[in-house]
Design a protein around this motif. Structure first.
Motif, mmCIF file in Angstrom:
data_model
loop_
_atom_site.group_PDB
_atom_site.id
_atom_site.type_symbol
_atom_site.label_atom_id
_atom_site.label_comp_id
_atom_site.label_asym_id
_atom_site.label_seq_id
_atom_site.Cartn_x
_atom_site.Cartn_y
_atom_site.Cartn_z
ATOM 1 N N VAL A 284 0.823 -1.215 0.000
ATOM 2 C CA VAL A 284 0.000 0.000 0.000
ATOM 3 C C VAL A 284 0.858 1.268 0.000
ATOM 4 N N PRO A 302 -3.229 5.374 2.944
ATOM 5 C CA PRO A 302 -3.777 6.358 2.007
ATOM 6 C C PRO A 302 -4.729 7.322 2.714
ATOM 7 N N SER A 455 -3.873 -5.221 2.692
ATOM 8 C CA SER A 455 -4.851 -4.168 3.014
ATOM 9 C C SER A 455 -4.396 -3.454 4.285
ATOM 10 N N CYS A 456 -4.430 -2.114 4.269
ATOM 11 C CA CYS A 456 -3.937 -1.387 5.448
ATOM 12 C C CYS A 456 -4.989 -1.348 6.549
ATOM 13 N N GLY A 457 -6.238 -1.684 6.225
ATOM 14 C CA GLY A 457 -7.269 -1.784 7.253
ATOM 15 C C GLY A 457 -7.965 -0.485 7.587
ATOM 16 N N LYS A 458 -7.646 0.581 6.860
ATOM 17 C CA LYS A 458 -8.226 1.881 7.216
ATOM 18 C C LYS A 458 -9.728 1.941 6.924
ATOM 19 N N CYS A 459 -10.141 1.335 5.791
ATOM 20 C CA CYS A 459 -11.581 1.409 5.500
ATOM 21 C C CYS A 459 -12.200 0.005 5.511
ATOM 22 N N CYS A 462 -12.620 -2.714 2.292
ATOM 23 C CA CYS A 462 -11.410 -3.434 1.908
ATOM 24 C C CYS A 462 -10.942 -4.356 3.039
ATOM 25 N N ARG A 463 -10.955 -3.821 4.266
ATOM 26 C CA ARG A 463 -10.450 -4.620 5.393
ATOM 27 C C ARG A 463 -11.253 -5.905 5.560
ATOM 28 N N SER A 500 -14.372 1.232 -1.697
ATOM 29 C CA SER A 500 -13.077 1.299 -0.997
ATOM 30 C C SER A 500 -12.465 2.681 -1.149
ATOM 31 N N LEU A 501 -11.628 3.022 -0.186
ATOM 32 C CA LEU A 501 -11.028 4.360 -0.178
ATOM 33 C C LEU A 501 -9.939 4.526 -1.236
ATOM 34 N N CYS A 502 -9.086 3.520 -1.399
ATOM 35 C CA CYS A 502 -7.969 3.707 -2.337
ATOM 36 C C CYS A 502 -7.952 2.610 -3.406
ATOM 37 N N LEU A 504 -6.133 0.139 -3.887
ATOM 38 C CA LEU A 504 -5.902 -1.265 -3.522
ATOM 39 C C LEU A 504 -7.241 -2.005 -3.407
ATOM 40 N N GLY A 505 -8.149 -1.443 -2.607
ATOM 41 C CA GLY A 505 -9.458 -2.084 -2.438
ATOM 42 C C GLY A 505 -10.298 -1.997 -3.704
HETATM 43 S S1 SF4 Z 1 -8.860 0.407 0.308
HETATM 44 FE FE1 SF4 Z 1 -6.885 1.335 0.691
HETATM 45 S S2 SF4 Z 1 -7.280 2.629 2.474
HETATM 46 FE FE2 SF4 Z 1 -8.954 1.156 2.398
HETATM 47 S S3 SF4 Z 1 -8.240 -0.522 3.735
HETATM 48 FE FE3 SF4 Z 1 -7.717 -1.026 1.593
HETATM 49 S S4 SF4 Z 1 -5.608 -0.360 1.452
HETATM 50 FE FE4 SF4 Z 1 -6.448 0.696 3.236
#
Ligand code: SF4
Ligand SMILES: Cc1cc2nc3c(=O)[nH]c(=O)nc-3n(C[C@H](O)[C@H](O)[C@H](O)COP(=O)(O)O)c2cc1C
Length: 529
Positions: A284, A302, A455-459, A462-463, A500-502, A504-505
Motif C-alpha cells: 500500500v 492512504p 490491506s492497510c485496514g483503514k476502510c 477493503c479490510r 473502498s477508499l484507495c 488497492l481495495g
Molecule cells: S482500500 Fe486502501 S485505504 Fe482502504 S483498507 Fe484497503 S488499502 Fe487501506
C-alpha cells in the motif's frame, strides 16, 4: 560544470575503453546465481592470459533475458552466453581469443531482442551503472544541460505534454498535465518524489532500471525539478532492493561531486538535492498518499483525495510524484524531441512500456516494447510461446489490480484503453503467462490473499471485504462452494470496487471479476464437483 566538461569526460572515457568488453550481468537475478563470482573469475582469466590491455571486464545492469541467467555478453560482437557458471570463465576468455567454446549461446537475433524498442533500457546491459563516466559517454546529462541552459521551465513542460507521455506507475495519468499543475501550485517549497516501491508480485521493471541505469532516473528527476520549481527530491525504494539502493546512493554521490546535483547545477541558479527513503515492503505504500505519509515518518496509509499531492503533498507543499519508469523516459524526450516520442505507440498511448514477462513461457525476462503491440506478439514472438510447447491459456497483466486476458483476445493492443476494455489494466508492467496447468480460481485466490494481507485496514469494505472474498474463494477451491457463494462473490466484488477508499481495495476484485467473466466453467466445475 559546463557542456565542454561533459564532452571532455565523455572523450576520456572513450579513449580509456578497451577494444573488447566482456559484460557480466550484475543485476539482482544474476547476482543471486554467482554473478559477482563469474565476473571475478573472468577478470582473473583475462589477466592470466595477459589480455588486460585488450579486454575489459565490466559489471553491467540487466541484459534482459533473466530466465536464462547468469548472462555474459562479449561486445562489440554481441555474443551472448547463457546459464554461465564461474568455472566457464577460462572457456569464455579462450573463445574471445579465437578458441573453441561449447557454452550455451543466446541468439541476439531472436525476436526476444529484435522486437524490442529500448528507450528506458537503452543503456541497460551496456554500461557500468556504478560509473558516471560511462553514463556521460553514452550521452548522459546532456538533456539536463539543454533543459537548464536552453529552455524555460514552461518550455520543458510543453515538450513533455506534447510527447504524450503518461505515468508508468499504473494509472496512466498524463505526465505533462501533472507537471504543469505542480508548476502552477503555490508554495514556498516544492518537492519531487520518485515512486520506486514496486510491490506487484512478479514485477521487477523498476528495480532493474534503478540497478542498470540509476543516472537516467536522477537526470529525469532533475529535469522535472527544474520544470516545476522544486529544490528537494526523494526516491522511495523498497527495502527488499538493496542493490538498487546501493547503486542509487553511489550515483547520487557521483552526480553531487561533479556538480550535477546540489547547488547551482551547470553554474545556473537552479539547486536540487536528492535523498533516498527506504520503504519496508508494504504494497500500500506504493499508493501516492500513503508513500508521502511514509516519507514524513507517519504510518503509510492512504488518505482521501483531493487535495492531490500536486497541490498539497509532502508537509502540505506541492509535490510531483512520478514512477521510476516515467522519469527514465524524460531525458530521451528532451534529447530527441516530443514529436519523435509521440510517433511511437498508439493515438492515446505513446512511447514504450517495460514488462516483466514471467510464468509458463519459453523466454522470460524484461522486455521494452512499443505501445500498440498485441498481446499475441508479446507471448508468441518475444516470449516464444508456452514453456516446453504447452498451450498458453491466458495472460495476467497489472498484478493484483489487473485482470486475465484469455487466449481468444490475444489480438488486443497493449495500450491503456484497449487493456481496460477487456477488463485488465496496463498496471506497472507485470505480465504473467498461464497455460493449461493453471487453475484460474486458484490464481484469483492467490491475488486476493495478497490483497487481504496487504490491506492497510483503514476502510471497512477493503479490510473486511478482502477477507470475505478470500474465504469464499477458499471454500470454492476446496470443493465446498455453492451457487449462493458465487452470487455472493460477485456482489462483494462490486461492493469493494465501488466503496473502498484507495486503489488497492477498488481494484482488488479485478482478478476475480475477469476470471469469472472469461473462465466461468472453472468456477462451475468446482461447484458441480
Ligand atoms: S482500500 Fe486502501 S485505504 Fe482502504 S483498507 Fe484497503 S488499502 Fe487501506
Ligand atoms: C495500492 C497501490 C499501489 C501502488 N504502487 C505503486 C508502485 O509501486 N509504484 C508506482 O509508481 N505507483 C504505484 N501506485 C500508483 C501511485 O499511487 C501513483 O499513481 C504513481 O506513483 C504516479 O506516478 P506516475 O504518474 O508516473 O504513474 C500504486 C497505487 C496503488 C493504489
Amino acid at each position: 560544470m559546463e557542456l565542454q566538461d561533459l564532452q571532455l569526460i565523455a572523450r576520456r572515457e572513450r579513449e580509456r575503453r578497451r577494444r573488447i568488453r566482456i559484460h557480466c550481468c550484475t543485476s539482482s537475478g544474476c547476482l543471486a546465481s554467482q554473478g559477482l563470482e563469474i565476473q571475478k573469475r573472468i577478470e582473473a582469466a583475462v589477466s592470466a592470459a595477459g589480455l588486460d590491455g585488450e579486454i575489459e571486464v565490466v559489471g553491467v545492469g540487466c541484459i534482459g533475458s533473466c530466465g536464462q541467467g547468469p548472462m555474459v555478453e562479449v561486445a562489440p560482437e554481441g555474443i551472448l552466453y547463457e546459464y554461465v557458471r564461474p568455472e566457464d570463465a577460462d572457456a569464455i576468455v579462450a573463445a574471445v581469443s579465437g578458441g573453441e567454446c561449447n557454452l550455451q549461446r543466446g541468439d541476439p537475433q531472436s525476436q526476444f531482442f529484435t522486437r524490442q524498442f529500448p528507450i528506458v533500457r537503452k543503456n541497460a546491459g551496456k554500461i557500468d551503472p556504478e560509473r558516471i563516466e560511462e553514463y556521460i559517454a553514452a550521452g548522459g546529462y546532456r538533456s539536463l544541460y539543454r533543459a537548464i541552459n536552453e529552455m524555460s521551465p514552461s518550455e520543458v513542460i510543453d515538450e513533455i505534454t506534447q510527447s504524450g507521455l503518461r505515468g508508468r506507475g499504473g494509472a496512466g495519468y498524463p505526465t505533462g498535465l501533472k507537471w504543469s499543475t505542480v508548476a502552477k501550485s503555490r508554495g514556498d517549497r516544492k518537492y519531487v518524489v520518485c515512486n520506486g516501491d514496486e510491490g506487484d508480485p512478479g514485477a521487477f521493471m523498476d528495480r532493474s532500471i534503478l540497478e542498470s541505469d540509476p543516472h537516467l532516473v536522477l537526470e529525469g528527476m532533475c529535469i522535472a525539478a527544474y520544470a516545476v520549481g522544486a529544490d528537494q527530491g526523494y526516491i522511495y525504494v523498497r527495502g527488499e532492493y538493496p542493490f538498487a539502493i546501493q547503486r542509487l546512493q553511489k550515483a547520487i554521490n557521483q552526480a553531487k561531486k561533479l556538480g550535477l546535483l546540489g547547488s547551482q547545477i551547470f553554474d545556473s541558479t537552479f539547486d536540487f538535492r536528492v535523498d533516498i527513503r527506504v520503504g519496508a515492503g508494504a504494497f500500500v505504500c506504493g499508493e501516492e498518499t500513503a508513500l508521502l505519509a511514509s516519507i514524513e515518518g507517519r504510518r503509510g496509509q492512504p488518505r482521501p483525495r483531493p487535495p492531490y499531492p500536486a497541490e498539497s503533498g509532502l508537509w502540505g507543499k506541492p509535490t510531483l510524484i512520478n514512477n521510476v519508469e516515467t522519469f527514465a523516459n524524460i531525458a530521451s524526450i528532451i534529447e530527441h524531441g516530443p514529436d519523435w516520442y509521440a510517433s511511437i505507440g498508439t493515438e492515446t498511448s505513446k512511447g514504450t512500456k517495460v514488462f516483466a514477462l514471467t510464468g509458463k513461457i519459453r523466454h522470460t525476462g524484461l522486455i521494452e516494447v512499443p505501445m500498440g503491440i498485441s498481446v499475441r506478439e508479446i507471448v508468441h514472438q518475444l516470449g516464444g510461446g508456452g514453456a516446453s510447447g504447452s498451450e498458453v491459456k491466458a495472460v495476467q497483466t497489472g498484478g493484483p489490480s489487473g485482470g486475465c486476458i484469455p487466449a481468444s483476445l490475444f489480438d488486443t493492443s497493449v495500450d491503456y484503453e484497449s487493456l481496460a476494455q477487456v477488463g485488465s489494466i496496463m498496471g506497472s508492467g507485470g505480465m504473467v503467462v498461464m497455460d493449461d496447468s493453471t487453475n484460474m480460481v486458484e490464481l484469483a485466490k492467490f491475488y486476493m490473499e495478497f490483497c487481504k494481507d496487504e490491506s492497510c485496514g483503514k476502510c471497512v469494505p477493503c479490510r473486511v471485504g478482502t477477507v470475505q472474498i478470500h474465504h469464499l474463494l477458499a471454500k470454492l477451491t476446496s470443493g465446498n462452494g455453492s451457487q449462493t457463494d458465487l452470487d455472493q462473490l460477485r456482489e462483494l466484488c462490486q461492493l469493494l470496487r465501488n466503496t473502498s477508499l484507495c486503489g488497492l481495495g477498488q481494484s482488488a476484485p479485478n482478478p476475480v471479476m475477469s476470471t469469472l467473466k472469461y473462465f466461468p466453467e472453472e468456477y462451475m466445475s468446482l461447484i458441480e464437483r
